[in-house]
Design an enzyme around this catalytic site. Structure first.
Site, mmCIF file in Angstrom:
data_model
loop_
_atom_site.group_PDB
_atom_site.id
_atom_site.type_symbol
_atom_site.label_atom_id
_atom_site.label_comp_id
_atom_site.label_asym_id
_atom_site.label_seq_id
_atom_site.Cartn_x
_atom_site.Cartn_y
_atom_site.Cartn_z
ATOM 1 C CD GLU A 139 -6.202 4.617 -1.333
ATOM 2 O OE1 GLU A 139 -5.949 5.189 -2.408
ATOM 3 O OE2 GLU A 139 -6.043 5.132 -0.227
ATOM 4 C CG ASP A 156 -1.742 1.203 1.426
ATOM 5 O OD1 ASP A 156 -1.814 2.022 0.484
ATOM 6 O OD2 ASP A 156 -2.347 1.346 2.515
ATOM 7 C CE LYS A 196 0.322 2.613 4.497
ATOM 8 N NZ LYS A 196 0.265 4.029 4.031
HETATM 9 P P1 ADP Z 1 -1.055 7.314 3.548
HETATM 10 O O1 ADP Z 1 -1.584 5.970 3.119
HETATM 11 O O2 ADP Z 1 -1.795 8.463 2.949
HETATM 12 O O3 ADP Z 1 0.430 7.413 3.418
HETATM 13 P P2 ADP Z 1 -1.048 6.563 6.367
HETATM 14 O O4 ADP Z 1 -2.211 5.734 6.793
HETATM 15 O O5 ADP Z 1 0.240 5.857 6.167
HETATM 16 O O6 ADP Z 1 -1.427 7.440 5.098
HETATM 17 O O7 ADP Z 1 -0.871 7.711 7.458
HETATM 18 C C1 ADP Z 1 0.036 8.768 7.286
HETATM 19 C C2 ADP Z 1 0.106 9.566 8.599
HETATM 20 O O8 ADP Z 1 0.590 8.721 9.651
HETATM 21 C C3 ADP Z 1 1.057 10.739 8.581
HETATM 22 O O9 ADP Z 1 0.416 11.899 8.081
HETATM 23 C C4 ADP Z 1 1.434 10.887 10.045
HETATM 24 O O10 ADP Z 1 0.469 11.640 10.749
HETATM 25 C C5 ADP Z 1 1.363 9.467 10.571
HETATM 26 N N1 ADP Z 1 2.652 8.749 10.696
HETATM 27 C C6 ADP Z 1 2.815 7.600 11.406
HETATM 28 N N2 ADP Z 1 4.073 7.177 11.368
HETATM 29 C C7 ADP Z 1 4.762 8.049 10.609
HETATM 30 C C8 ADP Z 1 6.120 8.151 10.195
HETATM 31 N N3 ADP Z 1 7.033 7.245 10.566
HETATM 32 N N4 ADP Z 1 6.475 9.167 9.386
HETATM 33 C C9 ADP Z 1 5.570 10.087 9.005
HETATM 34 N N5 ADP Z 1 4.275 10.050 9.370
HETATM 35 C C10 ADP Z 1 3.856 9.053 10.166
#
Ligand code: ADP
Length: 290
Positions: free
Chosen positions: A89, A6, A13
């Site tokens: 997604e 993802d 992830k």
């Molecule tokens: P996306 O799928 O849009 O990347 P996520 O579900 O991964 O979104 O969530 C992103 C959010 O998680 C960031 O905006 C921040 O608030 C938080 N976050 C958690 N761990 C981290 C990290 N290691 N670095 C940056 N942001 C993080």
């Protein structure tokens, strides 16, 4: 083996299940009972994710790609093209969330995942879904999410590092920044709880000491929690359920956001769940739908 990737706006992830771990699982279904390896990388260092996959994931693995950066990441991994699959997604997120809830409910020996629930995915931004068995409908989204926590705290006080924001926030005082119902009514007794927020960021005169970075971090996280919960609980009401499940990496290592989300949801009369593996919903869903 199977992998789900993802690739979001902020984080990539990955969930990876080797043939070995699948064979160990036994029980119902080849995949459902076994545990994938879960890892994440910042999207801005996407090469690190590419490197990890090349090193850990055999070439014949079926890889499901999902998320906004899925096409870009897929193009960076041509070795896997023969067995690569695009997974939409919102389908991936819903599938992963359902599986995570089921697995975590079994672990806690609680009842299996609730029937109908609203899923609030607090990623960089936030999206809302209603889920009941195979019924999975995206309700909408709001532009307030984890990206707002990082971006707005950065703009207010220069702290942009996620871990630092999450560490500071529980030490901060929202009263230095926000206007509470109690402050509006003082010295009278307010008709509703005095510590409720009347207006975010509306404290007219900053306290003598000024607002510190931890106060801004607490106020931003407080605002995000209030809005995300309000929208989630109202969606739940409209969807005839009182179960709200919150996922997304914004809950990872962010004690204040977790605590406020649970507290506000209960306060508004609904039931909140924040599953531990929630940040990996999209990756786990993509793995299973690949
Ligand atoms: P996306 O799928 O849009 O990347 P996520 O579900 O991964 O979104 O969530 C992103 C959010 O998680 C960031 O905006 C921040 O608030 C938080 N976050 C958690 N761990 C981290 C990290 N290691 N670095 C940056 N942001 C993080």
């Amino acid at each position: 083996g199977y992998a789900g990737i993802d690739a979001g706006g902020t984080l990539v992830k990955i969930a990876y299940l080797s043939d070995g771990s699948a064979a160990d699982s036994g029980g119902e279904g080849l995949l459902s009972a076994s545990l994938p390896i879960l890892v994440k990388f910042p999207t801005e260092r996407i090469e690190a994710a590419v490197e990890w996959v090349r090193r850990q994931v055999p070439r014949d693995t079926v890889v499901g790609f999902t998320g906004g950066q899925a096409q870009r990441l897929r193009a960076l991994l041509p070795e896997y093209e023969a067995s690569a699959v695009d997974v939409p997604e919102f389908e991936a997120t819903a599938e992963g969330a359902v599986r995570i809830l089921k697995a975590e409910a079994e672990k806690e020996e609680a009842a299996a995942a609730s029937g109908r629930f609203v899923l609030v995915n607090v990623g960089t931004g936030t999206s809302l879904h209603v889920i009941e068995g195979g019924e999975r409908l995206r309700l909408g989204g709001i532009g307030l999410g984890g990206g707002t926590i990082v971006g707005l705290t950065g703009l207010l006080c220069g702290v942009r590092d996620y871990a630092e924001i999450a560490r500071l926030a529980p030490l901060g005082s929202r009263e230095a920044v926000d206007l509470t119902v109690g402050q509006i009514y003082a010295p009278a007794i307010p008709p509703i709880a005095g510590d409720l927020t009347a207006a975010n960021f509306a404290r007219p005169v900053p306290p003598a000491t000024g607002a510190e970075p931890q106060d801004y971090a607490a106020a931003v996280i407080g605002m995000v929690a209030e809005i995300v919960v309000t929208v989630g609980v109202q969606a739940a009401g409209l969807q005839k359920t009182n179960q709200v499940v919150y996922i997304g990496s914004s809950y990872q290592d962010n004690a204040l956001l977790r605590e406020l989300t649970l507290r506000f949801t209960e306060m508004l009369g609904a039931t909140a769940k924040i599953p531990k593996q929630g940040p990996y919903s999209g990756a786990i869903g993509a793995l299973h739908l690949a």
